[in-house]
Motif scaffolding. Structure first.
Motif, short mmCIF file in Angstrom:
data_model
loop_
_atom_site.label_atom_id
_atom_site.label_comp_id
_atom_site.label_asym_id
_atom_site.label_seq_id
_atom_site.Cartn_x
_atom_site.Cartn_y
_atom_site.Cartn_z
N THR A 1 -6.23 6.44 -2.91
CA THR A 1 -6.80 6.56 -1.57
C THR A 1 -8.12 5.82 -1.42
O THR A 1 -8.94 5.79 -2.36
CB THR A 1 -7.00 8.05 -1.19
N ARG B 1 -12.90 0.81 2.50
CA ARG B 1 -12.12 0.15 1.45
C ARG B 1 -13.01 -0.65 0.50
O ARG B 1 -13.91 -1.35 0.94
CB ARG B 1 -11.11 -0.82 2.08
N THR C 1 1.11 5.18 1.77
CA THR C 1 0.49 5.94 2.85
C THR C 1 -0.27 7.15 2.33
O THR C 1 -1.08 7.73 3.04
CB THR C 1 1.54 6.41 3.88
N ASN C 2 -0.02 7.54 1.07
CA ASN C 2 -0.80 8.60 0.45
C ASN C 2 -0.81 8.39 -1.06
O ASN C 2 -0.04 7.59 -1.58
CB ASN C 2 -0.22 9.99 0.80
N GLU D 1 1.37 10.57 -5.20
CA GLU D 1 2.02 10.04 -3.99
C GLU D 1 3.35 10.76 -3.79
O GLU D 1 3.99 11.18 -4.76
CB GLU D 1 2.21 8.53 -4.16
N THR E 1 0.86 -1.18 0.00
CA THR E 1 0.00 0.00 0.00
C THR E 1 0.90 1.23 0.00
O THR E 1 2.11 1.13 0.21
CB THR E 1 -0.92 0.06 1.24
N SER F 1 -3.16 8.75 -5.12
CA SER F 1 -4.43 8.78 -5.83
C SER F 1 -5.23 7.50 -5.67
O SER F 1 -6.40 7.46 -6.04
CB SER F 1 -4.18 9.05 -7.33
N GLN G 1 -3.94 0.49 -2.89
CA GLN G 1 -4.72 1.30 -1.96
C GLN G 1 -3.81 2.22 -1.15
O GLN G 1 -2.69 1.85 -0.78
CB GLN G 1 -5.53 0.40 -1.03
N ALA G 2 -4.29 3.42 -0.91
CA ALA G 2 -3.55 4.43 -0.15
C ALA G 2 -4.47 5.03 0.90
O ALA G 2 -5.70 4.89 0.82
CB ALA G 2 -3.03 5.51 -1.09
N LEU G 3 -3.88 5.69 1.86
CA LEU G 3 -4.68 6.29 2.92
C LEU G 3 -4.96 7.76 2.64
O LEU G 3 -6.06 8.14 2.25
CB LEU G 3 -3.97 6.13 4.27
N ILE G 4 -3.97 8.62 2.79
CA ILE G 4 -4.17 10.06 2.66
C ILE G 4 -4.43 10.42 1.20
O ILE G 4 -3.65 10.04 0.32
CB ILE G 4 -2.94 10.82 3.18
N PRO G 5 -5.50 11.14 0.90
CA PRO G 5 -5.80 11.49 -0.50
C PRO G 5 -4.85 12.55 -1.05
O PRO G 5 -4.75 13.65 -0.50
CB PRO G 5 -7.24 12.01 -0.44
#
Length: 498
Positions: free
Chosen positions: A420, A435, A415-416, A459, A413, A418, A451-455
């Protein structure tokens, strides 16, 4: 007294059990035997303290320790292995290695321009600047004069050596530009602000370097920055130079040969300087590259063949620039494909040169915000979903691991980025959601975004250390944990050693 007693006890214990005393099930184990082989190879390694005739600096942009780990597994899995046991060409005992701190003087998380600049000048630099001291200010042309640093390419050119650049990015992009350019803004690729007389744009600086004889071969992308605005480029697009200059025509007039595709490259006379631009912007990702476009290995082979004609030696910087770009996109499948051909380019450069007189340094400029999830069984596709650990054998189970939301998750993954998992609502800053459920087929598709967290639309880099590997003259100086600018000092020492 206590420490002395403990030391004696430890020494006694160590001498009481030797490999000869261990049971056969241990000493006959393949892991045990391979460990002994590695130790013997390390013991036999001798420091090369001769003078380096040639230096090859190989930078996989964005290929930090994490990205390199994932590339290793991907390469191994493409060969039918479980993946982790793969050894990349530069991960063998004949390469020395170290960790590298990548921060810029004013940035915890680095940018490619000053990181590449540090490796080419021996001086750490400011975010978004190239080859200027810390007194220069980003985007301020008035701070250029008097702050220009001398590059490794300029040093070796003064010794009679040849200089070359290979990149899968634009040749005016940060990492290749660090070989020849000095600029207060890495984005001044085809123009500078009105009234700026202290420097030219990066493309113009590159052609100046070629026509002056400092730069002998340059292969990569970016023809739009050498072509007048709205004029057709040799690659089917349109130019962007507002000053109307046709730098490709200027290069040809100065006797520099030009190629726009693989066929033209292969037909060139190897006795004259070469400029190759295959695309308007960056070259194609390896996964999408048409057969008419030279690969990273094609460019590496041509550059080394060309530069090796100089009896005084050469300096060649080779960049796998699109490893970085695919990471920025959150698309690990393309990151891995570019990483795989990068490893092939390293192997080719090693094969084409002599360890006795050629220092090869393999590194990255920075890492990305890439993360790895557990607990996955061996053989899980590194770019896919996480399979469970089987109780018997080495291969993973056939069951996907599930998170607490009841859905499977990928090994990789970000951490940030597109990819997200959050979805934007009605307002600009309104994000929420959960998710999506993903299949293994979807997760291993070439276009899948991890998959990423912060939008974020792109990245980001991260400030983590990267690794550096080296073989050849004075490669043993690569050791411990180094500041990034020390790489220059290793190269400079190697070419000047008595």
């Amino acid at each position: 007294m206590k420490h002395s007693l403990l030391s004696v006890l430890a020494l006694t214990a160590a001498s009481a059990v030797t490999a000869q005393d261990l049971p056969n099930i241990q000493t006959d184990n393949d892991w045990f035997k391979s460990g002994e082989t590695t130790i013997q190879e390390l013991i036999a390694r001798q420091a090369n303290t001769g003078r380096a005739k040639n230096v090859i600096l190989m930078i996989a942009d964005g290929n930090g320790v994490g990205t390199n780990y994932a590339t290793r597994l991907y390469v191994g899995q493409q060969k039918g292995k479980l993946g982790e046991e793969e050894v990349l060409p530069y991960e063998t005992p004949d390469y020395h290695s170290a960790l590298v701190k990548t921060y810029n003087i004013n940035a915890q998380t680095p940018d490619s321009a000053p990181t590449a600049g540090a490796m080419n000048t021996g001086v750490k630099q400011r975010f978004n600047l190239i080859n200027l001291t810390g007194d220069a200010i980003h985007d301020d042309c008035s701070t250029v004069a008097g702050n220009e640093l001398t590059t490794f390419a300029e040093i070796v050119e003064g010794m009679g050596k040849s200089v070359g650049i290979v990149s899968t990015a634009r040749l005016t992009h940060a990492t290749p530009a660090a070989v020849y350019s000095k600029t207060a803004n890495r984005n001044w690729e085809d123009s500078v602000p009105e009234g700026c007389t202290a420097q030219k744009d990066i493309a113009a600086q590159m052609i100046d370097a070629m026509t002056s004889g400092m730069l002998d071969i340059a292969l990569g992308g970016g023809s739009r920055y050498f072509t007048p605005k709205d004029a057709a480029t040799p690659n089917g697009g349109t130019g962007r130079r507002a000053d109307g200059a046709d730098l490709i025509a200027d290069a040809k007039e100065a006797g520099i040969q030009y190629a726009s595709n693989l066929e033209e490259l292969n037909a060139l006379d190897m006795s004259k300087p070469i400029l190759g631009l295959w695309t308007d912007s960056h070259t194609s990702y390896e996964a999408d590259r048409p057969a008419t476009e030279p690969s990273l290995t094609d460019m590496t082979r041509t550059a080394i063949d060309f530069l090796s004609q100089n009896d005084e030696g050469f300096y060649l910087e080779i960049e796998a620039g699109r490893v970085d770009h695919a990471n920025h996109a959150g698309n690990f499948a393309r990151t891995a494909a570019d990483g795989m051909i990068w490893t092939e380019a390293v192997a080719l450069a090693d094969e084409m040169t002599n360890d006795e007189d050629t220092l090869i340094i393999v590194t990255a400029d920075h890492e990305h915000a890439i993360a790895f999830n557990g607990y996955c069984g061996r053989g899980t596709p590194i770019h896919g979903l996480c399979y469970g650990i089987a109780k018997e054998g080495e291969m993973h189970s056939d069951e996907l691991n599930l998170a607490d939301d009841g859905k499977p998750y990928s090994v990789i993954t970000y951490t940030n980025g597109s990819g997200t998992i959050l979805k934007q609502g009605e307002g600009k800053n309104d994000f929420s959601g959960s998710r999506p459920d993903v299949t293994q087929e979807e997760a291993t598709d070439l276009d899948y975004l991890q998959q990423a967290l912060i939008p974020m639309s792109s990245e980001t880099h991260s400030g983590e250390d990267v690794a550096v590997y080296a073989k050849g003259p004075w490669a043993h100086l690569i050791d411990g944990t180094l500041e990034q600018n020390v790489i220059f000092h290793v190269m400079n020492h190697a070419i000047n050693a008595e």
